[in-house]
Design an enzyme around this catalytic site. Sequence first.
Site, PDB file in Angstrom:
ATOM      1  N   ASP A  77      71.218 -28.954   9.907  1.00 45.02           N
ATOM      2  CA  ASP A  77      70.767 -27.301   9.541  1.00 45.02           C
ATOM      3  C   ASP A  77      69.020 -26.574   9.230  1.00 45.02           C
ATOM      4  OD1 ASP A  77      71.389 -25.031  10.707  1.00 45.02           O
ATOM      5  OD2 ASP A  77      71.990 -24.310   8.483  1.00 45.02           O
ATOM      6  N   LYS A  78      69.026 -26.046   9.907  1.00 46.18           N
ATOM      7  CA  LYS A  78      67.523 -25.376   9.349  1.00 46.18           C
ATOM      8  C   LYS A  78      67.843 -24.731   7.934  1.00 46.18           C
ATOM      9  CE  LYS A  78      65.124 -21.914  11.285  1.00 46.18           C
ATOM     10  NZ  LYS A  78      64.898 -21.226  10.254  1.00 46.18           N
ATOM     11  N   THR A  79      68.364 -23.619   7.954  1.00 53.62           N
ATOM     12  CA  THR A  79      68.016 -22.324   7.664  1.00 53.62           C
ATOM     13  C   THR A  79      69.237 -22.651   6.047  1.00 53.62           C
ATOM     14  OG1 THR A  79      67.729 -20.551   8.928  1.00 53.62           O
ATOM     15  CG2 THR A  79      68.268 -19.554   7.023  1.00 53.62           C
ATOM     16  N   LYS A 114      52.446  -6.008  17.012  1.00 53.41           N
ATOM     17  CA  LYS A 114      52.167  -7.456  15.493  1.00 53.41           C
ATOM     18  C   LYS A 114      53.854  -8.357  16.723  1.00 53.41           C
ATOM     19  CE  LYS A 114      55.933  -7.537  12.527  1.00 53.41           C
ATOM     20  NZ  LYS A 114      56.707  -6.109  12.847  1.00 53.41           N
ATOM     21  N   ARG A 151      53.652 -19.143   8.994  1.00 50.83           N
ATOM     22  CA  ARG A 151      54.196 -18.855   9.966  1.00 50.83           C
ATOM     23  C   ARG A 151      53.394 -17.664  10.194  1.00 50.83           C
ATOM     24  NH1 ARG A 151      59.903 -19.470  11.056  1.00 50.83           N
ATOM     25  NH2 ARG A 151      59.933 -16.697  11.381  1.00 50.83           N
ATOM     26  N   GLY A 204      70.750 -22.426  14.621  1.00 54.40           N
ATOM     27  CA  GLY A 204      71.172 -20.499  15.782  1.00 54.40           C
ATOM     28  C   GLY A 204      70.067 -20.566  15.203  1.00 54.40           C
ATOM     29  N   ASP A 205      68.972 -20.662  14.445  1.00 49.40           N
ATOM     30  CA  ASP A 205      67.357 -19.806  14.410  1.00 49.40           C
ATOM     31  C   ASP A 205      66.675 -18.981  16.280  1.00 49.40           C
ATOM     32  OD1 ASP A 205      66.409 -17.588  13.084  1.00 49.40           O
ATOM     33  OD2 ASP A 205      66.040 -19.016  11.573  1.00 49.40           O
ATOM     34  N   LYS A 250      76.989 -27.256  18.097  1.00 50.14           N
ATOM     35  CA  LYS A 250      76.540 -28.693  17.273  1.00 50.14           C
ATOM     36  C   LYS A 250      77.574 -29.885  17.119  1.00 50.14           C
ATOM     37  CE  LYS A 250      73.750 -25.226  14.140  1.00 50.14           C
ATOM     38  NZ  LYS A 250      73.668 -24.947  12.990  1.00 50.14           N
ATOM     39  N   ASP A 289      78.476 -24.633   9.920  1.00 49.23           N
ATOM     40  CA  ASP A 289      78.317 -25.892   9.446  1.00 49.23           C
ATOM     41  C   ASP A 289      79.214 -27.175   9.616  1.00 49.23           C
ATOM     42  OD1 ASP A 289      74.617 -25.794  10.295  1.00 49.23           O
ATOM     43  OD2 ASP A 289      75.238 -24.987   8.126  1.00 49.23           O
TER      44      ASP A 289
END
Length: 1163
Positions: free
Chosen positions: A407-409, A582, A613, A694-695, A787, A812
């Site tokens: 997972d990322k976050t 922006k 970023r 999920g991002d 996933k 997850d």
Amino acid sequence: MSTSKVLKRLWCWLWFSGFDPPHQSDTRTVYVANRFPEHGHYIPQRFADNRIISSKYTIWNFVPKNLFEQFRRIANFYFLIIFLVQVNSHTSVQRVHVFLQHMLNGYEDWLRHKADNEVNGAPVFVVRSGSLVQTRSKNIRVGDIVRVAKDETFPADLVLLSSDRADGTCHITTASLDGETNLKTHFSVPETSVCQSVSQLEALQAVVECQQPEADLYRFVGRVTVTQHGEEIVRPLGPENLLLRGARLKNTKEIFGVAVYTGMESKMALNYKCKSQKRSAVEKSMNTFLIIYLVILLSEAVLSTILKYAWQSEEEWNEPFYNQKTEQERNSSPILQFISDFLAFLVLYNFIIPISLYVTVEMQKFLGSFFIGWDLDLYHEESNQKAQVNTSDLNEELGQVEYLFTDKTGTLTENEMQFRECSINGIKYREMNGKLVPEGMTGDSPGGSSPQLVIHTKLLHKTGFIAPELLFLKAVSLCHTVQISYNQSESWLGGDPFSHTNSFSFSHMEYYAASPDEKALVEATRRIGVAFTGCSGDTMEINTFGKTEKYKLLHVLEFDPNRRRMSVILETPSGGKMLFTKGAESAVLPFTTTGEIEKTRLHVDEFALKGLRTLVVACRHFSPKEYIDVDKRLMSARTALQRREEKLQQAFAHIENNLHLLGATGVEDKLQDKVPETIEVLRRAGIKIWVLTGDKHETAVSVSLSCGHFHRTMNILELLQQRSDNECAEQLRRLARRIKEDHVIQHGLVVDGASLSLALREHEKLFMEVCKNCSAVLCCRMAPLQKAKVVRLLKTSPEKPITLAVGDGANDVSMIQEAHVGIGIMGKEGRQAVRNSDYAIARFKFLAKLLLVHGHFYYIRIATLVQYFFYKNVCFITPQFLYQFFCLFSQQTLYDSVYLTLYNICFTSLPILVYSLFEQLVHPDILQAKPSLYRDISKNSLLSFRTFLYWTVLGFTHAFVFFFGSYLLMGEDTSLMSNGQMFGNWTFGTLVFTVMVITVTLKLALETQFWTWMNHFVTWGSIAFYFIFSLFYGGIIWPFLHTQDMYFVFVQLLSCGSAWFAIVIIVITCLFPEVMKKVLYRHLCPTSTQKSQVTTSSQICVESLCCYQHGQSGCSRLARLLEQMTGQCKAITAVSRSWSDTENFYSNDRTILTLSPIEASRC
């Protein structure tokens, strides 16, 4: 009793036993506060209770279910058959083995029950009988009105009824469900939003009708019917009205909601994959080896039975004078006699399949799992959390991982954004101590104080001139959708939202944003001096260096993934109309016409190379005439009933044009410590890494670049926004062709959830072909079950790779349960992942040591354990088989029954157990410094058929040497005693057994690389114990033994010099070729592991004594003495990265991979 009553009682029993009944219809009706209709024949629907169950057993089904799982193993089923055939004292080991497995499984499941009870016993408040009642989470029923306070998680899936806000809205975070940390706004219907007290809720008459539970987190269809003054008002319900279990309430004092899905029917629980028993590759290899040895056992038993009857076909051997048959034996059926003899031989040889192997493996896994928890390198001091093992059956699987899904976050990142740099009007600034300092200046130097933005903008503001820097800060402070929570007294809530500005400092404000970038930027401008202080209706307020300014919010041009930008149109305090925009540089820079465009583009590229970023900020001033046209276009598009989205896109494109470029921002999505290094190490170890999140696509790609999952030189391929099967297939073919054409370049693949669904539907093979040719894969916008599907896709591919999944949230759990090995991160998103994982660690960086060191150790230990056990049991039983040729296949045993029992329990068990707990082929530091060593043990290489064949042939060879060596040296001369007494069969068998115990123990000593005092103790102690026990056992007449066959046998054997000569000669004959093979192989064709062992012995042993990074140890004097004597502790070339205090350093900075050597002046 009627059939219907029987079925009803059976149904009730199944229900209370934990079985979820099938839903009778496609919808469910929920009466708010369980106010059922008073008239008519209403039959209440049955719903699941609110218990969450991650355990596998209950107190009622533990014994039968666990026995069923154990007897699924071929070995255990075989031992059951043997148990039934031989009902004697030797079967106690079988009972011990089954009982031990039973207890280990029970202990691990007890830990899961304990974790479940913590969740199910959490206190909650529900509205019952006109009052607010505290109860436990497990007692919530469908229809109950539940109160949830700020920062609490929702205990069930609730339809929002009301909140403390007048408009009935609330803000939540769903990080533990879909990985998104942004703030989401949920709504209640107008008819229920006014019910903000318990009395009003008690009087509420409402019915919710909705779909039956389903796993999709983003889909909910229903309606609520509210009865007011005898009139029924029907309102639609959607995902924006549903508060999911596991989400957390933010920026809202309290809410009330009605439970519609509870327990295992909640969407969070439905996204759990059904927990199945995981089997390691080593266990599967053991089953294969067991089948081979079972064939050998049956062959030996059949051959012995046939040869027995062939021998008895001669009259003189059929019924010799010393062994006359009984009348019953003469009249018995030949077939039954054949079967009886076959079973007797089967029992005689059954030790070739060692049940003690499975007992030792269970003990090794259980005891070995404690080393992970005891490892201080896996301990996180800040959170006071150590690594934990939930499933010890998979320890060795940690050394076999080929694919890692993460997972990322919260797993790769800390869930924290930090503003780092910005570019304003072509000048690059960085934040230092709450000030924007131009590049090259320092916040504390006198030379750097004059151009500081704080002073500069104050002077310019007093003159009435809007400086570019100030305009940029205002744009960042106003162009967002941030919400504010005030941590001071909440007594003013509901009053003037701006009344706080003069009463307390800005530090009491807490920002919540739909995007973590927005929150970081608004917090940064507040630190610099331009603070967003609140929004009421259409009025936004900022505090600019102590002066309050109010702007009227006219329009919000929402962010969408196609435009990749968002804008606001504001009326300034002076009455002018202005647009602030922006977005991503590719979405804003093409529409700018003025400003420092080229310089800003260069700065954006520099920010991106540092892993930041980036967002570009621009503005546009409208004349009164232009604004009238803009307002008309927007109103027309927003009120269109047909093609509304298309018209809005056209209006946005017209408005967001002819922009004036203000600058760009660089925000660090803060990675966890050492994430890039960990990913690089794992990649060098041959592990392919997939990021499943999920991002959003842009956010996921940015983090993948910053953490090193994607390299800047990598060719990024995209499979995004595919709308049909044909379109998806064509894109996959294009990607496959592109990979073949550019086969030299490394490729990375980005795929979103919608495209993945299409790819997995009909194009699995093509999708897998593309993925396997990519060095890294990133899947974004993934639902939890998607996933798990991706993991299953790789897991079931023809290569059958070993997969590992790591995550920290409830989203997850399915992935963690699907993978061969699941690891939970003890992060900020709850404990669902940790509870359902096989292992849990506090930080992603610990994964490197867990796999490269612990995984390596566990695998080589258990691989040697398995092979050695089969080897020593072949050595044990083969002489028994050979002896039958010399005793007319009379089933006479070669060894005494006590020796048969204690061989695997006492004489040879402890050395291999200690070996399997402490052995280290290579020093842990070398394993981490050389990740390529991980590849040497991949693909279950140490348990390959070739290795298995070597150990088996070696066992048969040694067994032949034991038997025939003893026979040749002592069998021909049986009158070796000084008094003329002859040696018998027990003396011969004891000699064979003595040689065997010594040889197999010394063979393990030859395999041992890492000697501890415990290895020495059990190795030499086992041999000594055998001699002491044999002397004691044969030197005393035991009254409880029926026969005393071994009395004084061992003493007489050892009193004979030729017996000692035979023992020495046979042991040397067996082991000398092994020693020569090892020496020749190590010098002529050493493996990379053996080369590393040389490195370990020549460097680590000395450097660990004389080189200290964390202070001197108690052996420093000895270290210095060794340094002087050996001269091996010299100045060494170390790899380091150094920078000055003024140089910028970010955890995502890819330039840290450019390392420079520095000379160490001393150790």
